[in-house]
Design a protein around this motif. Sequence first.
Motif, mmCIF file in Angstrom:
data_model
loop_
_atom_site.group_PDB
_atom_site.id
_atom_site.type_symbol
_atom_site.label_atom_id
_atom_site.label_comp_id
_atom_site.label_asym_id
_atom_site.label_seq_id
_atom_site.Cartn_x
_atom_site.Cartn_y
_atom_site.Cartn_z
ATOM 1 N N GLN A 1 0.822 -1.215 0.000
ATOM 2 C CA GLN A 1 0.000 0.000 0.000
ATOM 3 C C GLN A 1 0.855 1.264 0.000
ATOM 4 N N ALA B 1 -8.937 -7.994 -1.819
ATOM 5 C CA ALA B 1 -9.362 -6.642 -1.458
ATOM 6 C C ALA B 1 -8.377 -5.601 -2.000
ATOM 7 N N PHE B 2 -7.090 -5.904 -1.916
ATOM 8 C CA PHE B 2 -6.047 -5.020 -2.435
ATOM 9 C C PHE B 2 -6.201 -4.839 -3.944
ATOM 10 N N LYS C 1 -8.912 -5.171 -5.768
ATOM 11 C CA LYS C 1 -10.116 -4.385 -6.073
ATOM 12 C C LYS C 1 -9.897 -2.909 -5.783
ATOM 13 N N GLN C 2 -9.215 -2.621 -4.697
ATOM 14 C CA GLN C 2 -8.967 -1.230 -4.317
ATOM 15 C C GLN C 2 -8.164 -0.484 -5.377
ATOM 16 N N HIS C 3 -7.198 -1.201 -5.987
ATOM 17 C CA HIS C 3 -6.277 -0.528 -6.913
ATOM 18 C C HIS C 3 -6.473 -0.949 -8.372
ATOM 19 N N ASN C 4 -7.531 -1.720 -8.642
ATOM 20 C CA ASN C 4 -7.828 -2.154 -10.012
ATOM 21 C C ASN C 4 -6.625 -2.872 -10.637
#
Length: 382
Positions: free
Chosen positions: A160, A193-194, A196-199
């Motif tokens: 992140q 989840a990571f 999806k968050q950053h495409n």
Amino acid sequence: MIEVANRLHTVEEYYFSRKLREVNQMIASGKQVINLGIGSPDMQPPQKVIEAISNSLKDASAHKYQSYQGLPELREAMATFYKEHFAVSLNPNSEILPLMGSKEGIMHISMAFLNEGDEVLIPNPGYPTYQSVTRLVGAKTVFYNLDASNNWLPDIDALQSLDLSKVKLMWINYPHMPTGAQPSKIAFKSLVAFAKQHNILIVNDNPYSFVLNDNPMSILNIEGAKEVCLELNSLSKTFNMAGWRVGMVLGHSELISNVLKVKSNMDSGMFYGIQKGAIQALKCSKMWYVTLNSVYKKRRDLIWKLADALHCTYDKNATGMFVWAKLSANQKSEEFIDTVLKNNHIFITPGTIFGSQGEGYIRFSLCASLEDIEECIARITK
């Protein structure tokens, strides 16, 4: 001379291609080198697989061009295999694409989704092909470090903190090669989840699930994973079919259709007889896995003794067909394996070929007979 393409300046000849020339020269000169470096299964495939390819050779369609998507019954067998072993439901008509080995899939996926200048998250240590293919297609490698303190799993907080604005794709490989680390469901959920968050498209390279492992896992088992994940798998290790080149990529139909656009322009379909053999392999009973792993367990026990003789440490909870071992303090991987090769005529893989995080480690393959491993122990202890 004709000048080569610029892309060739971004990669080197594969380590094993170079090193095995040296090993073969030693053998040609009369030295009895034992190879504990390569993960090429030395046992036979299931007998019914051999019979299936043999019996198929006189079929009317055996020698014709085959479908780019493989036989419908092969895709059905792959879907059933994933449902039975991973509790993952897949549409065999749109969510499964057979491959000529999963290594082919690494290139196909990269060509389907990466533009020049896109960035790719690559594990360190990890399979060297992720890096070389990324460079060949003109994308940029961004390494993320794995280490023993986190059981060789990605550190999401560290990821992140990176500039992810240009990252398009992330390679993961669990059970992990070369370390044998197992994923956890929590780790997979965090990765989904990571993504999806950053495409970001995550691809899990998953050929080692059934070797010395009682808990096969697929990232596609995680809720919502199909939206942002693909998975590669292979019959090479599970069914001793490395030379047959049978793999698969699995995921959402839209993602798979994009990979098919690349594949269908680069090759024809897999040989009919190999597909027939693969169908039989995927139908193997539990007894096949029990028998296979009983052999690998005996070999691993001996490799642990060999690692002890070399004053290495290792994780007995690791899975897969390799033993990842830490050298004594301040020893360099390549210097160490070169000394063992020269003095004891044993070839072991240095951890550095998998990345800088592999320095100070070596990797033993379990693809050698008990007799050969015992001979290695005798050479070291003598």
